[in-house]
Design a protein around this motif. Sequence first.
Motif, mmCIF file in Angstrom:
data_model
loop_
_atom_site.group_PDB
_atom_site.id
_atom_site.type_symbol
_atom_site.label_atom_id
_atom_site.label_comp_id
_atom_site.label_asym_id
_atom_site.label_seq_id
_atom_site.Cartn_x
_atom_site.Cartn_y
_atom_site.Cartn_z
ATOM 1 N N MET A 8 -39.418 21.416 12.288
ATOM 2 C CA MET A 8 -40.706 21.029 11.753
ATOM 3 C C MET A 8 -41.796 21.868 12.419
ATOM 4 S SD MET A 8 -41.544 18.490 9.666
ATOM 5 C CE MET A 8 -43.066 17.965 9.018
ATOM 6 N N MET A 9 -42.701 22.380 11.607
ATOM 7 C CA MET A 9 -43.760 23.229 12.116
ATOM 8 C C MET A 9 -44.996 22.393 12.443
ATOM 9 S SD MET A 9 -45.200 26.707 10.327
ATOM 10 C CE MET A 9 -43.677 26.911 9.474
ATOM 11 N N ARG A 10 -45.579 22.670 13.581
ATOM 12 C CA ARG A 10 -46.796 21.955 13.976
ATOM 13 C C ARG A 10 -47.986 22.433 13.159
ATOM 14 N NH1 ARG A 10 -47.313 22.783 20.154
ATOM 15 N NH2 ARG A 10 -49.442 22.368 19.511
ATOM 16 N N ALA A 11 -49.016 21.596 13.073
ATOM 17 C CA ALA A 11 -50.206 21.914 12.286
ATOM 18 C C ALA A 11 -50.889 23.178 12.798
ATOM 19 C CB ALA A 11 -51.164 20.737 12.311
ATOM 20 N N ARG A 12 -50.922 23.346 14.088
ATOM 21 C CA ARG A 12 -51.570 24.522 14.671
ATOM 22 C C ARG A 12 -50.878 25.808 14.242
ATOM 23 N NH1 ARG A 12 -53.739 24.843 20.758
ATOM 24 N NH2 ARG A 12 -54.379 27.015 20.721
ATOM 25 N N THR A 13 -49.552 25.792 14.206
ATOM 26 C CA THR A 13 -48.784 26.959 13.777
ATOM 27 C C THR A 13 -48.991 27.223 12.291
ATOM 28 O OG1 THR A 13 -47.139 26.409 15.452
ATOM 29 C CG2 THR A 13 -46.483 27.980 13.764
ATOM 30 N N ARG A 14 -48.987 26.160 11.481
ATOM 31 C CA ARG A 14 -49.225 26.308 10.043
ATOM 32 C C ARG A 14 -50.599 26.914 9.781
ATOM 33 N NH1 ARG A 14 -47.014 21.229 9.520
ATOM 34 N NH2 ARG A 14 -49.066 20.306 9.274
ATOM 35 N N LYS A 15 -51.595 26.491 10.529
ATOM 36 C CA LYS A 15 -52.945 27.015 10.338
ATOM 37 C C LYS A 15 -53.033 28.493 10.711
ATOM 38 C CE LYS A 15 -55.290 22.622 10.732
ATOM 39 N NZ LYS A 15 -56.244 21.801 11.450
ATOM 40 N N LEU A 16 -52.359 28.891 11.768
ATOM 41 C CA LEU A 16 -52.350 30.293 12.158
ATOM 42 C C LEU A 16 -51.674 31.144 11.088
ATOM 43 C CD1 LEU A 16 -52.795 32.587 14.189
ATOM 44 C CD2 LEU A 16 -50.591 31.973 15.192
ATOM 45 N N ILE A 17 -50.489 30.726 10.666
ATOM 46 C CA ILE A 17 -49.755 31.466 9.640
ATOM 47 C C ILE A 17 -50.544 31.486 8.333
ATOM 48 C CG2 ILE A 17 -47.675 31.439 8.204
ATOM 49 C CD1 ILE A 17 -46.202 30.306 10.686
ATOM 50 N N GLY A 18 -51.101 30.356 7.952
ATOM 51 C CA GLY A 18 -51.865 30.270 6.714
ATOM 52 C C GLY A 18 -53.116 31.120 6.733
ATOM 53 N N LEU B 195 -61.962 34.045 -10.490
ATOM 54 C CA LEU B 195 -61.577 32.648 -10.280
ATOM 55 C C LEU B 195 -60.087 32.452 -10.001
ATOM 56 C CD1 LEU B 195 -63.697 30.979 -13.095
ATOM 57 C CD2 LEU B 195 -64.161 31.001 -10.643
ATOM 58 N N LEU B 196 -59.267 33.421 -10.352
ATOM 59 C CA LEU B 196 -57.818 33.248 -10.262
ATOM 60 C C LEU B 196 -57.306 33.100 -8.834
ATOM 61 C CD1 LEU B 196 -56.019 33.337 -12.848
ATOM 62 C CD2 LEU B 196 -55.050 35.393 -11.854
ATOM 63 N N TRP B 197 -57.978 33.671 -7.867
ATOM 64 C CA TRP B 197 -57.522 33.608 -6.484
ATOM 65 C C TRP B 197 -57.623 32.196 -5.908
ATOM 66 C CZ3 TRP B 197 -60.744 31.940 -2.626
ATOM 67 C CH2 TRP B 197 -62.087 31.861 -2.925
ATOM 68 N N VAL B 198 -58.426 31.341 -6.541
ATOM 69 C CA VAL B 198 -58.668 30.000 -6.011
ATOM 70 C C VAL B 198 -57.387 29.152 -6.015
ATOM 71 C CG1 VAL B 198 -59.971 27.875 -6.387
ATOM 72 C CG2 VAL B 198 -61.085 30.085 -6.645
ATOM 73 N N LEU B 199 -56.555 29.296 -7.037
ATOM 74 C CA LEU B 199 -55.339 28.475 -7.136
ATOM 75 C C LEU B 199 -54.367 28.720 -5.979
ATOM 76 C CD1 LEU B 199 -54.770 28.657 -10.977
ATOM 77 C CD2 LEU B 199 -55.654 26.731 -9.649
ATOM 78 N N PRO B 200 -53.922 29.956 -5.731
ATOM 79 C CA PRO B 200 -53.012 30.151 -4.602
ATOM 80 C C PRO B 200 -53.659 29.859 -3.251
ATOM 81 C CG PRO B 200 -53.410 32.234 -5.713
ATOM 82 C CD PRO B 200 -54.089 31.182 -6.504
ATOM 83 N N ALA B 201 -54.950 30.170 -3.125
ATOM 84 C CA ALA B 201 -55.628 29.885 -1.859
ATOM 85 C C ALA B 201 -55.710 28.383 -1.618
ATOM 86 C CB ALA B 201 -57.026 30.502 -1.860
ATOM 87 N N GLY B 202 -55.979 27.620 -2.668
ATOM 88 C CA GLY B 202 -56.033 26.164 -2.534
ATOM 89 C C GLY B 202 -54.692 25.567 -2.143
ATOM 90 N N LEU B 203 -53.622 26.083 -2.752
ATOM 91 C CA LEU B 203 -52.285 25.594 -2.391
ATOM 92 C C LEU B 203 -51.955 25.923 -0.939
ATOM 93 C CD1 LEU B 203 -50.333 26.521 -5.635
ATOM 94 C CD2 LEU B 203 -51.025 24.237 -4.871
ATOM 95 N N LEU B 204 -52.330 27.121 -0.515
ATOM 96 C CA LEU B 204 -52.077 27.515 0.871
ATOM 97 C C LEU B 204 -52.883 26.658 1.838
ATOM 98 C CD1 LEU B 204 -50.643 29.473 2.756
ATOM 99 C CD2 LEU B 204 -52.545 31.043 2.451
ATOM 100 N N ILE B 205 -54.130 26.387 1.515
ATOM 101 C CA ILE B 205 -54.961 25.551 2.379
ATOM 102 C C ILE B 205 -54.434 24.125 2.414
ATOM 103 C CG2 ILE B 205 -57.267 24.552 2.614
ATOM 104 C CD1 ILE B 205 -58.330 27.294 1.611
#
Length: 68
Positions: A1-11, A51-61
Motif C-alpha cells: 500500500m502506498m502512503r499519501a505522501r508518496t502518491r502526491k510526489l508521484i502524482g 479543456l481536454l487535459w482537465v479529465l486526466p489531470a482530475g483523475l490523477l489528482i
Amino acid sequence: MMRARTRKLIGTVALIIFLGVYAWVAAVIGAGRISLAPAWAQFAYFLAAGLLWVLPAGLLIRWMQRAD
C-alpha cells in the motif's frame, strides 16, 4: 500500500510531465494543419485542446488525494 505522501510526489511529477507533453503536442498540432483550417475549426480545436487535459489531470489528482 502506498502512503499519501508518496502518491502526491508521484502524482505531482506525473502531472507536470503530462501537462508539458500535452501542451507541446497541442501547440504542434495547432501550429501545423489547424492553422490552414477555417476559423470555426480552429476555434473548436483550441476549445477542445484547452479543456481536454482537465479529465486526466482530475483523475490523477483524485488518486493523489485518496485516503490511506
